[in-house]
Design a protein around this motif. Structure first.
Motif: not given
Length: 522
Positions: A221-225, A307-317
């Motif tokens: 959404x707008x926050x994620x974009x 599936x599983x995605x990995x990341x050093x940091x995550x932003x939940x939106x």
């Protein structure tokens, strides 16, 4: 039918037709048939590669028009007059039938071409529905690409007897070979995934091979974009995973408080957001729903696809969804009279009596819009005062076919086993129950954050919102959150965008500090 400006624009588009096409108009003696014929005549007059035939034998819905390559059986049909939001669907059908290539992803085009079996779709729409064109255009493209696929767009307001007989009470509703296939907005990728059962497994396997991201945004959404754009501009590896790009904004009709833009509409804003994100090197993954968050050395997001995605940091939106009444009958009659989008489903209740649950801005706006279509609207407000802006209250009060009942608590949705016939509400002042006979119930009582999958893993408010600080930090180091899913007050598009930007900057700062700490530890 077409004003001078629209005709000029259409003429420009039609210059892209490569191969001759044929319009076939099925007619009866109605005024609507003459209107459709007039539209087709104007279109055919714009380009010599378009021919026009008329059919009066009653073999097809009338009025309707078929679009296809000349000399071939047409597999795309519009039952009704494809104006309003569906005019774009008509233009695309003309171009694609004439050999102009689609801008869909090449792998989706190949997937559609290679589908095996017979697929005959009927898509019930309303011309005021903003979600319907996406479905119509996806199915039309599939029909043009694959000779075993056909699609008919049916304007529910024009074919009301058919809608009643088939119990269509929400749009878009899609039937496949005469049986229910789907309801609500669907993308080409989602439709193909439902038909091609092996696609989900193939995609999950491919996602598992992705390298870890620096920042992974969950939600489109707008926050994620905004978060994705701000992160990508820092030059770090950025990904977005979402069920659909745009989130709830796709269901928003008029937007008049987006600063510097006097007026826009949800789908237009989402298209701009998506285009802006794609200008950067952002890996966008859609049609995927997050299921679990885990943190080890990296943060892992498990998806429902496996599936599983990995990341050093995550932003939940992950945003929010419409709040439900949670009363007996609501789920049973969802899509059968219980609705959440008055702009989409309102035309199906033309000339009928309906109820709107909620007296906030969305509820009163819904009542005003519906009042121009239906016989009568009753607004039920739980409190003793309306929460809508004064200008909206004044407008609603001036309309003779709107009744507002305050201190009213809906206790039950009533139906006959097939559709809604009314509701029961309690007068909270007198503690008495009353029945209200209506054909439709439009629920407009706020939002619920999409955080069920996070419960027990991070701190949430009693309302289920993710608790964040001014940088968007959550209770888990390296996990940030933004937008309507958080405890940030005032759920507005522009505020969500701002919090998305803040969370991306916070995540970047976290990555810098983490790398320094790792170096010092080494």
């Amino acid at each position: 039918m077409l004003d001078a400006n629209l005709k000029k624009q259409l003429d420009t588009y039609l210059q892209n037709i490569v191969n001759p096409i044929e319009l076939s108009v099925s007619m009866d003696d109605s005024a609507k048939s003459q209107e459709l014929l007039s539209l087709c005549q104007e279109i055919a007059a714009l380009n010599s590669k378009i021919s026009l035939t008329q059919i009066h034998d009653g073999s097809e819905r009338a009025p309707s028009m078929a679009v296809g390559p000349q000399g071939q059986a047409a597999r795309v049909r519009f039952a009704g007059i494809p104006m309003g939001h569906e005019f774009t669907s008509l233009v695309l059908a003309l171009l694609q039938a004439g050999g102009y290539p689609s801008k869909a992803e090449p792998e989706l085009i190949e997937q559609a071409k290679n589908l095996k079996g017979e697929f005959h779709f009927e898509t019930y729409i309303s011309l005021s529905c903003q979600n319907c064109p996406d479905v119509v255009q996806a199915l039309n493209l599939m029909a043009i690409l694959n000779p075993n696929i056909s699609n008919v767009m049916v304007d529910g307001s024009l074919f009301q007897e058919e809608v009643t007989e088939r119990e269509i009470m929400a749009v878009p509703t899609v039937l496949l070979n005469g049986k229910p296939f789907g309801q609500g907005r669907m993308t080409l990728k989602e439709i193909l995934a439902k038909l091609d059962t092996g696609a989900a497994k193939r995609e999950a396997a491919a996602l598992n091979e992705r390298e870890p991201y620096d920042v992974l945004v969950v939600g489109g959404g707008p926050a994620g974009a905004a978060a994705a754009i701000y992160a990508a501009r820092k030059g770090i590896r950025t990904g977005v995973v979402a069920e659909r790009f745009g989130g709830q904004v796709m269901d928003t009709v008029g937007i008049e408080n987006f600063i510097s833009v006097n007026y826009t509409e949800g789908p237009k804003l989402v298209a701009s957001l998506e285009q802006h994100v794609k200008e950067y090197d952002v890996d966008v993954v859609v049609n995927q729903r997050a299921q679990k968050l885990r943190k080890d050395k990296l943060i892992e997001i498990d998806l429902e696809s496996g599936a599983t995605l990995k990341s050093k940091a995550v932003i939940l939106a992950t945003g929010a969804r419409w709040r439900e009444m949670n009363v007996p009958g609501e789920q049973e009659y969802r899509g059968k009279g219980v609705a959440y989008c008055p702009h989409c489903d309102g035309p199906l209740f033309k000339g009928k009596r309906v109820a709107v649950i909620g007296g906030g801005n969305s509820g009163i706006e819904a009542a005003i819009d519906l009042a121009g279509i239906v016989e009568h609207v009753t607004v039920l407000e739980f409190s003793d005062t309306l929460r809508a802006d004064a200008v909206l209250q004044k407008k609603a009060s001036s309309m003779k076919n709107i009744t507002i009942i305050k201190m009213a608590q809906t206790t039950q949705v009533r139906g006959d086993g097939k559709k809604v016939i009314g509701l029961t509400y309690k007068d909270r002042e007198r503690n008495e129950l009353f029945d209200l006979d209506v054909a439709g119930i439009f629920v407009q009582i706020g939002l619920v954050p999409n955080t069920e999958w996070l419960k027990g893993d991070m701190e949430l408010t009693r309302f289920g919102e993710i608790e964040v600080n001014s940088q968007g930090e959550t209770s888990i180091p390296g996990v940030f959150a933004a937008g309507d899913v958080t405890n940030v007050p005032y759920k507005q598009i522009i505020i969500a965008m701002g919090s998305g930007a803040a969370s991306a900057l916070g995540a970047f700062d976290y990555l810098i500090r983490s790398s320094v700490e790792d170096e010092e530890a080494a």
